[in-house]
Design an enzyme around this catalytic site. Sequence first.
Site, PDB file in Angstrom:
ATOM      1  N   CYS A 241      35.018  47.617  37.536  1.00 32.52           N
ATOM      2  CA  CYS A 241      35.181  47.391  36.094  1.00 32.52           C
ATOM      3  C   CYS A 241      33.907  46.785  35.483  1.00 32.52           C
ATOM      4  O   CYS A 241      32.888  47.465  35.413  1.00 32.52           O
ATOM      5  CB  CYS A 241      36.412  46.524  35.839  1.00 32.52           C
ATOM      6  SG  CYS A 241      37.046  46.665  34.153  1.00 32.52           S
ATOM      7  N   HIS A 326      40.555  50.043  38.482  1.00 32.22           N
ATOM      8  CA  HIS A 326      40.929  48.973  39.409  1.00 32.22           C
ATOM      9  C   HIS A 326      41.597  49.539  40.660  1.00 32.22           C
ATOM     10  O   HIS A 326      42.782  49.885  40.621  1.00 32.22           O
ATOM     11  CB  HIS A 326      41.881  47.981  38.723  1.00 32.22           C
ATOM     12  CG  HIS A 326      41.181  47.009  37.834  1.00 32.22           C
ATOM     13  ND1 HIS A 326      40.818  45.744  38.253  1.00 32.22           N
ATOM     14  CD2 HIS A 326      40.761  47.125  36.559  1.00 32.22           C
ATOM     15  CE1 HIS A 326      40.206  45.116  37.261  1.00 32.22           C
ATOM     16  NE2 HIS A 326      40.154  45.933  36.219  1.00 32.22           N
ATOM     17  N   GLU A 328      42.563  47.994  43.297  1.00 31.98           N
ATOM     18  CA  GLU A 328      43.616  47.114  43.815  1.00 31.98           C
ATOM     19  C   GLU A 328      44.920  47.295  43.032  1.00 31.98           C
ATOM     20  O   GLU A 328      46.012  46.991  43.541  1.00 31.98           O
ATOM     21  CB  GLU A 328      43.160  45.654  43.777  1.00 31.98           C
ATOM     22  CG  GLU A 328      43.334  44.929  42.474  1.00 31.98           C
ATOM     23  CD  GLU A 328      42.397  45.367  41.363  1.00 31.98           C
ATOM     24  OE1 GLU A 328      42.633  45.008  40.204  1.00 31.98           O
ATOM     25  OE2 GLU A 328      41.420  46.104  41.654  1.00 31.98           O
TER      26      GLU A 328
END
Length: 358
Positions: A241, A326, A328
Amino acid sequence: MNQGYLTLETGEVFEGVLIGADQDSLGEVVFNTSMTGYQEIITDPSYAGQIITFCYPIIGNYGVNTLDDESISPALSGVIIGDLCETPSHFQSIQKFSDKLKAAAVPGIAGVDTRKLVKTIRSRGTVKGYLSKTKQFNFTGDSKEPLWVDQVSTKKIQYFKNNGPHVVLMDFGYKKSILTALQAEGCAVTIVPYNTTFEKMKSINPDGVLFSNGPGDPMELKKWFPEIQKISQHFPSLGICLGHQLIALAFGAKTEKLAYGHRGGNHPVKELETGKVKITAQNHGYVVKDESIDEKVFDVTYRNVNDRSIEGLKHKYYPIRTVQFHPEAHPGPSDTEYILKEFVAQIASLGETRYAVK
């Protein structure tokens, strides 16, 4: 509950009832399209200084638990929702959504026509808004905003022991889920402040460095670009990001602000090497400009299916990879969790190999 108003700097006024902290709030009004994960969203440091609008019509139905906070305390400026559920039902729930906001000193407004608000933002572009008991039309649009990264980044080095490779997490406003994902892969993790220098990083001597997500305009961190470049050239690196944008900028690229950003858990991204499309979680207002990428330095690895913006980069020589989304994915789909796994596998295989700084 008191009657409240969201006044946009473009003149539109939205009525509702005030929830959360009893205070006025000024911030950039943005929207998130996720259907779940409101607790993770309001505790994501990347929302520092922003007022988040939830597109999903009902918020609070499963309450708040002790597991899903992405930071110790929320950094956002406010919350806008449609229907507020004050009778949550979930076996892990310990608190109502409105009580969470109040305890965190975050103001909010419920009962807003969020569909109309989002359509307004999409037509106007991201605008500032004021949350208050009264309609407010005096905006300080030219006032200098603080360096949000400095407000959310850790002020001290933290170490988490484990048996695997040692990763330094450069904290520009990291989400707890990134730390959790690294630990799940067996990594020992050292979290360092965003302004950690290359010399300090050499003294820590990690196997790899992860440049985290975070809030604000990446150009606000311009003075740190030389350090970011040296660190990423010397240690295997992954940028997520804001970290993706900072690495690109450190190597001479440019960024620009999107009209209303990418925020939500349903953004399609194409992996150019395989042609496969992944559904990703995103939260950003800036992108790396296409024409600013030096094709002798970086390969573009991912592109956004909707607007073709750059979603990932791979350095041609150094072991540097970046993604705008992202991997995760908390909250969001886990389509791209392999990226973190590949990063850990890469640094484990490289071992003590170091790439000299040119």
